[in-house]
Design an enzyme around this catalytic site. Structure first.
Site, short mmCIF file in Angstrom:
data_model
loop_
_atom_site.label_atom_id
_atom_site.label_comp_id
_atom_site.label_asym_id
_atom_site.label_seq_id
_atom_site.Cartn_x
_atom_site.Cartn_y
_atom_site.Cartn_z
N ARG A 167 0.85 -1.24 -0.04
CA ARG A 167 -0.06 0.10 -0.18
C ARG A 167 0.85 1.12 -0.09
O ARG A 167 0.25 2.36 -0.10
CB ARG A 167 -0.99 0.06 1.14
CG ARG A 167 -2.01 -1.16 1.17
CD ARG A 167 -2.79 -1.06 2.43
NE ARG A 167 -2.75 -0.50 3.53
CZ ARG A 167 -3.73 0.69 4.03
NH1 ARG A 167 -4.84 0.73 3.16
NH2 ARG A 167 -3.52 1.25 4.86
N ARG A 171 7.56 6.34 -5.75
CA ARG A 171 7.50 7.29 -6.72
C ARG A 171 8.75 7.81 -7.07
O ARG A 171 9.41 8.42 -6.60
CB ARG A 171 6.38 8.32 -6.37
CG ARG A 171 5.03 7.46 -5.95
CD ARG A 171 4.10 8.77 -5.59
NE ARG A 171 3.08 8.18 -4.95
CZ ARG A 171 2.17 8.75 -4.23
NH1 ARG A 171 2.42 10.07 -3.94
NH2 ARG A 171 1.00 8.17 -3.71
N ARG A 243 -4.93 -4.15 17.54
CA ARG A 243 -4.14 -2.93 18.15
C ARG A 243 -4.89 -1.86 18.34
O ARG A 243 -5.93 -1.59 17.57
CB ARG A 243 -3.02 -2.61 17.27
CG ARG A 243 -2.16 -3.48 16.69
CD ARG A 243 -1.10 -4.03 17.99
NE ARG A 243 -0.33 -3.17 18.00
CZ ARG A 243 0.66 -3.20 18.97
NH1 ARG A 243 0.94 -4.20 19.99
NH2 ARG A 243 1.58 -2.29 19.20
N ARG A 273 3.58 8.81 15.86
CA ARG A 273 3.40 9.98 14.73
C ARG A 273 2.73 10.86 15.63
O ARG A 273 2.06 10.64 16.78
CB ARG A 273 2.50 9.77 13.70
CG ARG A 273 1.07 9.23 13.92
CD ARG A 273 0.18 8.98 12.64
NE ARG A 273 -1.11 8.62 12.82
CZ ARG A 273 -2.07 8.23 11.76
NH1 ARG A 273 -1.57 8.45 10.67
NH2 ARG A 273 -3.19 7.80 12.23
N GLU A 294 0.77 9.85 19.26
CA GLU A 294 -0.09 8.59 19.01
C GLU A 294 0.76 7.38 19.22
O GLU A 294 1.71 7.15 18.73
CB GLU A 294 -0.42 8.56 17.68
CG GLU A 294 -1.66 7.44 17.22
CD GLU A 294 -2.20 7.83 15.86
OE1 GLU A 294 -2.04 6.86 14.95
OE2 GLU A 294 -2.73 8.79 15.43
N TYR A 342 -9.47 -4.48 8.08
CA TYR A 342 -9.40 -2.89 7.80
C TYR A 342 -9.83 -2.23 6.61
O TYR A 342 -9.94 -2.85 5.75
CB TYR A 342 -7.73 -2.76 8.00
CG TYR A 342 -7.52 -1.19 7.76
CD1 TYR A 342 -7.44 -0.48 8.89
CD2 TYR A 342 -7.15 -0.71 6.56
CE1 TYR A 342 -7.01 0.77 8.82
CE2 TYR A 342 -7.07 0.78 6.45
CZ TYR A 342 -7.00 1.48 7.61
OH TYR A 342 -6.77 2.80 7.51
N ASP A 344 -10.98 1.42 4.56
CA ASP A 344 -11.22 2.63 4.46
C ASP A 344 -12.57 3.22 4.56
O ASP A 344 -13.48 2.39 4.29
CB ASP A 344 -10.42 3.36 3.27
CG ASP A 344 -8.88 2.95 3.34
OD1 ASP A 344 -8.23 3.28 4.42
OD2 ASP A 344 -8.39 2.77 2.08
#
Length: 374
Positions: A167, A171, A243, A273, A294, A342, A344
């Site tokens: 994922r 680039r 988690r 983060r 976090e 999971y 989105d």
């Protein structure tokens, strides 16, 4: 509808518009589930209470759907990461590569350079670590992925599937937009206001702060359950692994980090983060920032489950619960928790729309899972 998050709200709205009376129940004191947002009274900042949610999709139908209920503002998630005392862009792009190695390579040069850094002896990566070593090499892997992954999942990257890293592409241009999707944005007034509009229908009633008990199902033609699959059965077979996240909230006068998301990939930094919430609403201006550090850890009873682990043990237990669920009648398990996947937000909404469409055809004969968890 057990759960007033996206799954329950969208299915409920679809069925209400089809003429059904819909009851929505949620154990929390608010709607919108983990994408709940609220305006901080002291600072005026729109806070993503359970961590950041950025809407992105290639599904035109889903994009049109959410725009019925909210005004979406343009937003691009440009994630940064701090490593070795420097700040880099993620996903790894041409700027990241040139900065990390102190070079000025063109795309074709960078591609050849990374191929030289990569472990080409790995022909079929099976683990997260093998996937990283094969495509970016050890230096970039250790700087950006290894420590972050250990902190996020609590296990070695050697034990995680390669699919997780797929994922995060590399680039060979200067594009630092975290997502590839055609439609990206943020609801101007927050996700909770959007879900409130979805639930605003005369045939929908909402009850908050109340837990669902299985005996209550008898008073309804059908139950759509978006809570944890194992908890529906009282965790009789054992608990599925998740988690969870802890947030350390702090305020800062001014601009703390200049971006919405700053990752910390090194193991000696205990948090994964820092999110600075005013940057999720760049059309607003606020003098004071609300920030979250976090921390990820194993989910215990009573914690909010965030990320399904889905390792070998969990998949075996999941299969047992799926068998148990399929023997039920009059209940359909939906969403991230109900299917132990999971998801989105756009996928959650698409599956909710598809589930409502199946119910329109099959009624109470709708199966336990419209989308298979395994």
């Amino acid at each position: 509808m057990v759960g007033a998050g996206l799954s329950g709200a969208v299915i409920g709205r679809q069925l209400a518009e089809a003429g059904h009376d819909v009851s929505v129940i949620d154990a929390r004191p608010h709607i919108a589930g983990n994408c709940h947002t609220e305006r901080d009274e002291a600072t005026g900042v729109m806070v993503h209470v359970y961590g950041p949610h950025i809407f992105h999709t290639d599904d035109t139908g889903v994009w049109d759907y959410v725009n019925r209920f909210a005004h979406f503002m343009p937003f691009r998630n440009r994630v940064k990461t701090t490593s070795q005392g420097k700040v880099f862009s993620l996903p790894i792009n041409l700027h990241t590569i040139n900065q990390f190695y102190g070079r000025t390579m063109r795309p074709c040069e960078a591609r050849s350079f990374l191929e030289g850094e990569a472990d080409t002896s790995i022909s079929d990566p099976q683990s997260f670590e093998e996937q990283a070593l094969r495509f970016v090499g050890r230096d970039l892997y250790e700087a950006f992925f290894e420590g972050y992954t250990v902190k996020q999942w609590g296990i070695s990257p050697k034990e995680l599937p390669a699919s997780i890293l797929k994922r995060l592409p590399v680039r060979f241009n200067y594009d630092d937009n975290y997502f590839f999707h055609r439609y990206q944005g943020m609801p101007k007034d927050g996700y909770t206001a959007m879900v409130e509009q979805i639930l605003d229908h005369p045939k929908i009633t909402v009850t908050l702060g109340e837990r669902f008990e299985r005996r209550e199902a008898a008073g309804h033609d059908h139950v759509f359950y978006s809570g944890p699959l194992d908890e529906y059965f009282g965790c009789e077979l054992g608990r599925l692994g998740y988690r969870t996240l802890d947030f350390e909230r702090f305020e800062y006068e001014g601009d703390y980090q200049g971006c919405a998301v700053m990752n910390y990939g090194e193991r000696d930094v205990p948090y994964t983060r820092i999110t600075e919430h005013k940057h999720f609403s760049p059309w607003e201006e606020h003098e004071t920032s609300v920030c979250y550090r976090e921390f990820s850890r194993a989910c215990e009873p009573g914690d909010i489950p965030y990320y399904p682990i889905r390792q070998i043990r969990e998949k075996a237990l999941l299969a047992d619960y799926v068998d148990r669920a399929r023997s039920e009648r009059g209940v359909t398990f939906v969403g991230r928790l109900g299917t132990y996947r999971y998801l989105d937000m756009d996928v959650t909404i698409r599956e909710a729309l598809d589930t409502a469409a199946v119910f329109a055809q099959q009624g109470p004969a709708t199966p336990a899972f419209v989308t298979a968890p395994l």
